[in-house]
Motif scaffolding. Structure first.
Motif, PDB file in Angstrom:
ATOM      1  N   HIS A 139       0.834  -1.219   0.000  1.00 31.39           N
ATOM      2  CA  HIS A 139       0.000   0.000   0.000  1.00 31.39           C
ATOM      3  C   HIS A 139       0.863   1.261   0.000  1.00 31.39           C
ATOM      4  CE1 HIS A 139      -3.533  -2.435   0.259  1.00 31.39           C
ATOM      5  NE2 HIS A 139      -3.225  -2.891   1.459  1.00 31.39           N
ATOM      6  N   MET A 140       2.079   1.160  -0.505  1.00 31.19           N
ATOM      7  CA  MET A 140       2.952   2.326  -0.617  1.00 31.19           C
ATOM      8  C   MET A 140       2.763   2.994  -1.983  1.00 31.19           C
ATOM      9  SD  MET A 140       6.470   1.160   1.328  1.00 31.19           S
ATOM     10  CE  MET A 140       6.640  -0.436   0.520  1.00 31.19           C
ATOM     11  N   ALA A 141       1.555   3.537  -2.201  1.00 33.16           N
ATOM     12  CA  ALA A 141       1.238   4.287  -3.420  1.00 33.16           C
ATOM     13  C   ALA A 141      -0.021   5.099  -3.162  1.00 33.16           C
ATOM     14  CB  ALA A 141       1.036   3.354  -4.614  1.00 33.16           C
ATOM     15  N   THR A 142      -0.225   6.132  -3.975  1.00 28.59           N
ATOM     16  CA  THR A 142      -1.448   6.928  -3.873  1.00 28.59           C
ATOM     17  C   THR A 142      -2.612   6.148  -4.467  1.00 28.59           C
ATOM     18  OG1 THR A 142      -1.197   7.964  -6.042  1.00 28.59           O
ATOM     19  CG2 THR A 142      -0.055   9.006  -4.190  1.00 28.59           C
ATOM     20  N   LYS A 143      -3.812   6.666  -4.294  1.00 25.32           N
ATOM     21  CA  LYS A 143      -4.996   5.960  -4.781  1.00 25.32           C
ATOM     22  C   LYS A 143      -4.981   5.774  -6.298  1.00 25.32           C
ATOM     23  CE  LYS A 143      -7.950  10.093  -5.069  1.00 25.32           C
ATOM     24  NZ  LYS A 143      -9.194  10.732  -4.564  1.00 25.32           N
ATOM     25  N   GLU A 144      -4.257   6.663  -7.006  1.00 25.52           N
ATOM     26  CA  GLU A 144      -4.164   6.545  -8.463  1.00 25.52           C
ATOM     27  C   GLU A 144      -3.098   5.555  -8.902  1.00 25.52           C
ATOM     28  OE1 GLU A 144      -3.847   9.479  -6.873  1.00 25.52           O
ATOM     29  OE2 GLU A 144      -5.821  10.387  -7.223  1.00 25.52           O
ATOM     30  N   GLY A 145      -2.241   5.120  -7.961  1.00 30.08           N
ATOM     31  CA  GLY A 145      -1.188   4.177  -8.298  1.00 30.08           C
ATOM     32  C   GLY A 145       0.182   4.803  -8.452  1.00 30.08           C
ATOM     33  N   THR A 146       0.327   6.073  -8.040  1.00 26.32           N
ATOM     34  CA  THR A 146       1.648   6.701  -8.051  1.00 26.32           C
ATOM     35  C   THR A 146       2.466   6.148  -6.887  1.00 26.32           C
ATOM     36  OG1 THR A 146       0.786   8.736  -9.022  1.00 26.32           O
ATOM     37  CG2 THR A 146       2.921   8.873  -7.912  1.00 26.32           C
ATOM     38  N   SER A 147       3.606   5.554  -7.205  1.00 29.54           N
ATOM     39  CA  SER A 147       4.374   4.845  -6.188  1.00 29.54           C
ATOM     40  C   SER A 147       4.927   5.784  -5.123  1.00 29.54           C
ATOM     41  CB  SER A 147       5.532   4.075  -6.829  1.00 29.54           C
ATOM     42  OG  SER A 147       6.261   3.376  -5.835  1.00 29.54           O
ATOM     43  N   LEU A 148       4.884   5.287  -3.878  1.00 28.78           N
ATOM     44  CA  LEU A 148       5.516   5.965  -2.740  1.00 28.78           C
ATOM     45  C   LEU A 148       6.653   5.120  -2.170  1.00 28.78           C
ATOM     46  CD1 LEU A 148       2.269   7.250  -0.954  1.00 28.78           C
ATOM     47  CD2 LEU A 148       3.869   8.610  -2.317  1.00 28.78           C
ATOM     48  N   VAL A 149       7.030   4.068  -2.905  1.00 28.02           N
ATOM     49  CA  VAL A 149       8.219   3.291  -2.527  1.00 28.02           C
ATOM     50  C   VAL A 149       9.435   4.196  -2.694  1.00 28.02           C
ATOM     51  CG1 VAL A 149       9.646   1.282  -3.079  1.00 28.02           C
ATOM     52  CG2 VAL A 149       7.141   1.124  -3.218  1.00 28.02           C
ATOM     53  N   ASP A 150      10.388   4.102  -1.787  1.00 24.72           N
ATOM     54  CA  ASP A 150      11.571   4.956  -1.854  1.00 24.72           C
ATOM     55  C   ASP A 150      12.303   4.770  -3.184  1.00 24.72           C
ATOM     56  OD1 ASP A 150      14.633   5.586  -1.108  1.00 24.72           O
ATOM     57  OD2 ASP A 150      13.319   6.646   0.277  1.00 24.72           O
ATOM     58  N   GLN A 151      12.832   5.862  -3.704  1.00 31.16           N
ATOM     59  CA  GLN A 151      13.509   5.830  -5.004  1.00 31.16           C
ATOM     60  C   GLN A 151      14.755   4.947  -5.010  1.00 31.16           C
ATOM     61  OE1 GLN A 151      14.214   9.866  -6.272  1.00 31.16           O
ATOM     62  NE2 GLN A 151      12.022  10.299  -6.557  1.00 31.16           N
ATOM     63  N   ALA A 152      15.257   4.614  -3.830  1.00 32.32           N
ATOM     64  CA  ALA A 152      16.410   3.707  -3.754  1.00 32.32           C
ATOM     65  C   ALA A 152      16.055   2.292  -4.217  1.00 32.32           C
ATOM     66  CB  ALA A 152      16.945   3.667  -2.323  1.00 32.32           C
ATOM     67  N   PHE A 153      14.738   2.012  -4.348  1.00 36.75           N
ATOM     68  CA  PHE A 153      14.302   0.661  -4.697  1.00 36.75           C
ATOM     69  C   PHE A 153      13.347   0.717  -5.896  1.00 36.75           C
ATOM     70  CE2 PHE A 153      14.702   1.025   0.001  1.00 36.75           C
ATOM     71  CZ  PHE A 153      15.940   0.387   0.115  1.00 36.75           C
ATOM     72  N   PRO A 154      13.869   1.008  -7.088  1.00 37.82           N
ATOM     73  CA  PRO A 154      13.015   1.094  -8.280  1.00 37.82           C
ATOM     74  C   PRO A 154      12.475  -0.277  -8.662  1.00 37.82           C
ATOM     75  CG  PRO A 154      15.316   1.161  -8.899  1.00 37.82           C
ATOM     76  CD  PRO A 154      15.294   1.224  -7.399  1.00 37.82           C
ATOM     77  N   PRO A 155      11.437  -0.312  -9.520  1.00 39.05           N
ATOM     78  CA  PRO A 155      10.933  -1.599 -10.003  1.00 39.05           C
ATOM     79  C   PRO A 155      12.060  -2.444 -10.605  1.00 39.05           C
ATOM     80  CG  PRO A 155       9.462   0.173 -10.665  1.00 39.05           C
ATOM     81  CD  PRO A 155      10.667   0.833 -10.063  1.00 39.05           C
TER      82      PRO A 155
END
Length: 232
Positions: A139-155
């Protein structure tokens, strides 16, 4: 008594028993939902319900990953047939405002299609040494799906070592369906290894572990006596 009458009577008894059971479950499991709604609406009134990120309970191996109120427990339920695979911690704040931290040292992976999720491999279970387990954060994202995962850990991040306390991202309200938000919270679970170095499907409770001994206090709904979860 005729066979048909016996069958009818047995059906009535079964329906009555089932109804009583589900009413009982609704009462027991509804307590946490009432508290979650109250906390979300009035977090300022319930500071004593909150746990603190980075804190540990006595000699428990895991530290609390986030500031907030533990609203739902492992094996909790809010609908018939549903069994919760972990714990839900609510911040009472807006998406992006509350940092989420690693509960224990391990190796972080974020699959290429994960918008709001990371999982951390722990090679040696501190409660049962010799087995591998995984800690799952979502659940580390906004309701629209914009990620809130830290940038140190990209997909696509694969097996990167992180220390306990490392910032993983921020709390959001992404449900998996854009525009259909959950409450702002962290869902945390402990996932079993499949024996081949991979994590099992977190969506099934049989693939998860009761987190109580890892945090040092009760997080199992089956053992809850209406108390507010925490090290008290």
């Amino acid at each position: 008594m005729k066979t048909s009458a016996k069958i009818f009577l047995a059906a009535i008894v079964a329906v009555g028993a089932a109804g009583g059971y589900f009413l009982y479950r609704s009462r027991i499991y509804g307590i946490n939902t009432i508290r979650v709604i109250d906390f979300i609406n009035h977090p300022e009134k319930h500071a004593d319900w909150m746990v603190k990120a980075g804190s540990r309970c006595n000699n428990a191996p895991f530290q609390i990953p986030v500031d907030g109120f533990i609203g739902y427990l492992w094996d909790d339920s809010w609908q018939i047939g549903q069994r919760h695979q972990g714990i839900d911690i609510f911040s009472g704040k807006q998406p992006g405002e509350t940092e989420i931290h690693a509960a224990y040292d391990g190796y972080l992976t974020r699959l290429p299609d994960w918008k709001s999720t990371v999982i951390i491999r722990i090679p040696d279970d501190p409660i049962e040494p010799g087995r591998q387990i995984w800690t799952y954060y979502t659940h580390m994202a906004t309701k629209e799906g914009t990620s809130l995962v830290d940038q140190a850990f990209p997909p696509g991040t694969q097996d990167v070592f992180v220390k306990a306390g490392t910032v993983l991202g921020r709390m959001g309200n992404f449900s998996g369906t854009p525009g259909n938000p959950t409450g702002v919270h962290l869902h945390f679970s402990i996932v079993r290894d499949d024996g081949n170095g991979n994590f099992k499907n977190e969506l099934e409770i049989k693939n998860t572990i009761d987190p109580s001994p890892y945090f040092g206090f009760n997080l199992n709904k089956n053992n809850q006596k209406d108390e507010i979860p925490g090290c008290r």
